[in-house]
Design a protein around this motif. Structure first.
Motif, PDB file in Angstrom:
ATOM      1  N   GLU A  21       0.817  -1.227   0.000  1.00 27.79           N
ATOM      2  CA  GLU A  21       0.000   0.000   0.000  1.00 27.79           C
ATOM      3  C   GLU A  21       0.847   1.273   0.000  1.00 27.79           C
ATOM      4  O   GLU A  21       0.382   2.329  -0.375  1.00 27.79           O
ATOM      5  N   LYS A  22       2.096   1.143   0.445  1.00 22.96           N
ATOM      6  CA  LYS A  22       2.938   2.343   0.622  1.00 22.96           C
ATOM      7  C   LYS A  22       3.987   2.468  -0.474  1.00 22.96           C
ATOM      8  O   LYS A  22       4.895   3.296  -0.362  1.00 22.96           O
ATOM      9  N   VAL A  23       3.895   1.603  -1.499  1.00 23.07           N
ATOM     10  CA  VAL A  23       4.969   1.592  -2.512  1.00 23.07           C
ATOM     11  C   VAL A  23       5.076   2.938  -3.215  1.00 23.07           C
ATOM     12  O   VAL A  23       6.133   3.571  -3.232  1.00 23.07           O
ATOM     13  N   HIS A  24       3.977   3.400  -3.776  1.00 25.42           N
ATOM     14  CA  HIS A  24       4.125   4.575  -4.643  1.00 25.42           C
ATOM     15  C   HIS A  24       4.348   5.865  -3.871  1.00 25.42           C
ATOM     16  O   HIS A  24       5.062   6.750  -4.351  1.00 25.42           O
ATOM     17  N   GLU A  25       3.804   5.967  -2.652  1.00 27.93           N
ATOM     18  CA  GLU A  25       4.059   7.215  -1.902  1.00 27.93           C
ATOM     19  C   GLU A  25       5.519   7.313  -1.462  1.00 27.93           C
ATOM     20  O   GLU A  25       6.016   8.403  -1.223  1.00 27.93           O
ATOM     21  N   THR A  26       6.215   6.171  -1.384  1.00 24.92           N
ATOM     22  CA  THR A  26       7.636   6.229  -0.997  1.00 24.92           C
ATOM     23  C   THR A  26       8.571   6.206  -2.214  1.00 24.92           C
ATOM     24  O   THR A  26       9.709   6.649  -2.140  1.00 24.92           O
ATOM     25  N   LEU A  27       8.075   5.673  -3.332  1.00 28.17           N
ATOM     26  CA  LEU A  27       8.911   5.547  -4.538  1.00 28.17           C
ATOM     27  C   LEU A  27       8.829   6.773  -5.449  1.00 28.17           C
ATOM     28  O   LEU A  27       9.856   7.273  -5.928  1.00 28.17           O
ATOM     29  N   ASP A  28       7.614   7.247  -5.691  1.00 25.04           N
ATOM     30  CA  ASP A  28       7.433   8.255  -6.740  1.00 25.04           C
ATOM     31  C   ASP A  28       8.244   9.527  -6.507  1.00 25.04           C
ATOM     32  O   ASP A  28       8.843  10.058  -7.459  1.00 25.04           O
ATOM     33  N   PRO A  29       8.328  10.038  -5.247  1.00 31.19           N
ATOM     34  CA  PRO A  29       9.151  11.239  -5.059  1.00 31.19           C
ATOM     35  C   PRO A  29      10.625  10.996  -5.428  1.00 31.19           C
ATOM     36  O   PRO A  29      11.277  11.889  -5.981  1.00 31.19           O
ATOM     37  N   LEU A  30      11.131   9.783  -5.175  1.00 38.54           N
ATOM     38  CA  LEU A  30      12.534   9.486  -5.532  1.00 38.54           C
ATOM     39  C   LEU A  30      12.691   9.443  -7.048  1.00 38.54           C
ATOM     40  O   LEU A  30      13.662   9.960  -7.607  1.00 38.54           O
ATOM     41  N   VAL A  31      11.717   8.799  -7.718  1.00 46.90           N
ATOM     42  CA  VAL A  31      11.778   8.689  -9.186  1.00 46.90           C
ATOM     43  C   VAL A  31      11.744  10.090  -9.805  1.00 46.90           C
ATOM     44  O   VAL A  31      12.517  10.406 -10.719  1.00 46.90           O
ATOM     45  N   ASN A  32      10.867  10.940  -9.284  1.00 47.33           N
ATOM     46  CA  ASN A  32      10.769  12.309  -9.819  1.00 47.33           C
ATOM     47  C   ASN A  32      12.072  13.064  -9.619  1.00 47.33           C
ATOM     48  O   ASN A  32      12.586  13.683 -10.556  1.00 47.33           O
ATOM     49  N   GLU A  33      12.603  12.973  -8.399  1.00 54.40           N
ATOM     50  CA  GLU A  33      13.838  13.734  -8.099  1.00 54.40           C
ATOM     51  C   GLU A  33      15.004  13.213  -8.951  1.00 54.40           C
ATOM     52  O   GLU A  33      15.894  13.973  -9.320  1.00 54.40           O
ATOM     53  N   ALA A  34      14.961  11.914  -9.267  1.00 56.73           N
ATOM     54  CA  ALA A  34      16.040  11.331 -10.088  1.00 56.73           C
ATOM     55  C   ALA A  34      15.843  11.633 -11.574  1.00 56.73           C
ATOM     56  O   ALA A  34      16.679  11.257 -12.399  1.00 56.73           O
ATOM     57  N   GLY A  35      14.719  12.262 -11.924  1.00 58.23           N
ATOM     58  CA  GLY A  35      14.430  12.551 -13.337  1.00 58.23           C
ATOM     59  C   GLY A  35      14.181  11.273 -14.127  1.00 58.23           C
ATOM     60  O   GLY A  35      14.480  11.182 -15.315  1.00 58.23           O
ATOM     61  N   ALA A  36      13.618  10.258 -13.454  1.00 58.04           N
ATOM     62  CA  ALA A  36      13.476   8.935 -14.089  1.00 58.04           C
ATOM     63  C   ALA A  36      12.028   8.601 -14.441  1.00 58.04           C
ATOM     64  O   ALA A  36      11.732   7.442 -14.759  1.00 58.04           O
ATOM     65  N   GLU A  37      11.152   9.598 -14.446  1.00 58.11           N
ATOM     66  CA  GLU A  37       9.746   9.319 -14.751  1.00 58.11           C
ATOM     67  C   GLU A  37       9.604   8.696 -16.152  1.00 58.11           C
ATOM     68  O   GLU A  37       8.741   7.871 -16.398  1.00 58.11           O
ATOM     69  N   LYS A  38      10.530   9.067 -17.063  1.00 63.80           N
ATOM     70  CA  LYS A  38      10.464   8.518 -18.432  1.00 63.80           C
ATOM     71  C   LYS A  38      10.670   7.001 -18.453  1.00 63.80           C
ATOM     72  O   LYS A  38      10.354   6.333 -19.437  1.00 63.80           O
ATOM     73  N   LEU A  39      11.194   6.449 -17.364  1.00 65.92           N
ATOM     74  CA  LEU A  39      11.399   4.989 -17.308  1.00 65.92           C
ATOM     75  C   LEU A  39      10.143   4.265 -16.819  1.00 65.92           C
ATOM     76  O   LEU A  39      10.160   3.039 -16.686  1.00 65.92           O
ATOM     77  N   MET A  40       9.077   4.998 -16.497  1.00 59.50           N
ATOM     78  CA  MET A  40       7.898   4.364 -15.912  1.00 59.50           C
ATOM     79  C   MET A  40       6.787   4.236 -16.951  1.00 59.50           C
ATOM     80  O   MET A  40       6.525   5.165 -17.718  1.00 59.50           O
ATOM     81  N   ASN A  41       6.120   3.081 -16.948  1.00 57.84           N
ATOM     82  CA  ASN A  41       4.972   2.834 -17.819  1.00 57.84           C
ATOM     83  C   ASN A  41       3.774   2.584 -16.905  1.00 57.84           C
ATOM     84  O   ASN A  41       3.809   1.696 -16.065  1.00 57.84           O
ATOM     85  N   ARG A  42       2.720   3.359 -17.086  1.00 57.34           N
ATOM     86  CA  ARG A  42       1.583   3.275 -16.162  1.00 57.34           C
ATOM     87  C   ARG A  42       0.371   2.646 -16.834  1.00 57.34           C
ATOM     88  O   ARG A  42      -0.756   3.065 -16.638  1.00 57.34           O
TER      89      ARG A  42
END
Ligand SMILES: Cc1cc2nc3c(=O)[nH]c(=O)nc-3n(C[C@H](O)[C@H](O)[C@H](O)COP(=O)(O)OP(=O)(O)OC[C@H]3O[C@@H](n4cnc5c(N)ncnc54)[C@H](O)[C@@H]3O)c2cc1C
Length: 414
Positions: free
Chosen positions: A116-137
């Motif tokens: 339940e807590k995966v995306h609230e803890t992961l997404d801010p790191l992915v954004n800060e790393a500039g890695a959103e382009k690696l994600m497929n939703r």
């Protein structure tokens, strides 16, 4: 009050790298140590899903009846190196005891508390790393090629439903509207619309490790071979390039954590559940989302450089030579699920899932040393659970109330 000013994380896979970033969020000076480049072990070759629908443990009621037949069937996903059987037997006995219905329900609840807590803890790191382009939703599709396979999965999907997983039930034609290249044999499917996958898990970990360094973290390439102790606990690491002093350590070395935990006085039942993939580089077959074929025991994921097909649970020492027939088997299953699947180049990979017999990671303080923490044993879900594990370790180190109860994940539970 923070217990330590600096901390060293051993292992720069998804779990260790996320631990390092969350520890930095708490203001600690963090060193990350790996004998290889970040994200090059199990975190490189997995099937890339943030498996928020995977509260259901791999071992389900009734498995004991099936195991002997599966071990003898050359097309089964379950494999055992027979020379490894004596060492693996105690693990299997514990594993089977966890497949009783009441245990399965408890384990699913514990896994769900992390998921339940995966995306609230992961997404801010992915954004800060500039890695959103690696994600497929674009979600995940479970496919069924027989009514029997669908009926046999009813209990697993009931658990998901009771744990709040959002699912859409489809017939075969509706499934092919999402995935036109799927075989006509698919008669039913269940879609998990909220599931996210990455186009490249190895690259994602490398992007997170770059963020760690950009924030001032230090990354060392060293092989950790043991520890030095003082009255306050762990005081140093013995590495291939000499000793390194430490204030505190986090063991996040995937399947190799077993040996490091033993060096810290803890015997953990961690086995290598080795998986295989075949990568179809530059494939023309269109795969839009992640697929799990329930009948064929494989996953298929579109990557940024082709289509990856993987599966198999092979119990063997983590560093024993690969049996590439397993990669060929997943390849054949992938070609049957997606007729015409091919690539300009086809490569094979093997990696070890770090698995405990109760299908839950160890997250918490080492049973023997107050300044050592365990963060390993995420079996099929280490990519998914890396970020919440990192958050929990950072809360523990910073003396904060954990955002998830750590009781089910205590390292001393075995
Ligand atoms: C076929 C397959 C498909 C999978 N699919 C998924 C999926 O879709 N979703 C998901 O969530 N999970 C999936 N997994 C599981 C996932 O890959 C693992 O759970 C996860 O990668 C474990 O991450 P980790 O950081 O704990 O370990 P690893 O990625 O293995 O990293 C451990 C690191 O520790 C380092 N290390 C070890 N010992 C030492 C030492 N002594 N000194 C220094 N460094 C050391 C290693 O070099 C390595 O870099 C899959 C696994 C397989 C095999």
């Amino acid at each position: 009050m923070i217990k330590h000013e600096s901390i060293t994380v051993i292992g720069a896979g998804m779990v260790g790298t996320c631990c390092a970033l969350h520890l930095q969020n708490e203001g600690l000076k963090v060193t990350l140590v790996d004998r290889d480049l970040p994200g090059n072990a199990a975190s490189f070759g997995n099937l890339a899903c943030f498996g928020i629908a995977s509260c259901v443990p791999p071992g389900m009621p009734g498995i004991l009846r099936k195991v002997p037949g599966m071990l003898l069937d050359k097309d089964s996903p379950l494999k055992l190196r027979w020379s490894h059987a004596p060492r693996a037997l105690p693990w299997f006995i514990k594993y089977i005891s966890n497949t009783k219905k009441e245990r399965v329900e408890e384990i699913a609840k514990a896994r769900q508390s992390l998921l339940e807590k995966v995306h609230e803890t992961l997404d801010p790191l992915v954004n800060e790393a500039g890695a959103e382009k690696l994600m497929n939703r674009s979600g995940l599709l479970f496919t069924f090629e027989s009514e029997e396979a669908f009926r046999e999965s009813e209990y697993a999907f009931d658990i998901r439903c009771r744990n709040g997983v959002k699912m859409d039930y489809l017939d075969g034609n509706e499934a092919r509207q999402f995935e036109p290249s799927l075989t006509k044999n698919v008669v039913r499917a269940i879609r998990i619309p909220d599931l996210v996958h990455t186009y490249n898990p190895g690259e994602l970990v490398k992007a997170l490790a770059r963020l760690f360094e950009a924030r001032g973290g230090t990354l060392f390439r060293r092989d950790v071979r043991g520890f030095k102790f003082g009255p306050e606990g762990v005081r140093g690491m013995i590495t291939d390039q000499g000793d390194m002093p430490v204030d505190a350590v986090v063991i996040a070395a995937g399947v190799w954590s077993r040996k490091l935990a033993r060096d810290l006085g803890s015997h953990v039942p961690l086995e290598a559940e080795r998986g295989y993939h075949t990568m179809f580089h530059g494939s023309d077959t269109k795969v839009n989302s992640s697929i799990i074929s329930v009948d064929r025991h494989i996953s298929v994921t579109p990557m940024d450089y082709g289509v990856r097909v993987g599966g198999v649970a092979e119990f063997a020492p983590p560093d024993a030579p690969a049996n590439w027939q397993n990669a060929d088997m997943v390849r054949r299953q992938g070609e049957a699920l997606f007729p015409g699947l091919s690539g300009k180049e086809v490569t094979k990979w093997m990696g070890a899932r770090p698995s405990h017999p109760d299908s839950k990671p160890a997250i918490g303080q080492s049973p023997k040393h107050k300044n050592a923490y365990f963060a390993f044993g995420h079996d099929h879900l280490g990519l998914t659970m890396g970020s919440i594990t990192g958050k929990l370790i950072s809360e523990l180190v910073a003396n904060k109330a954990p955002s998830v109860s750590l009781e089910p994940f205590r390292p001393d539970r075995f």
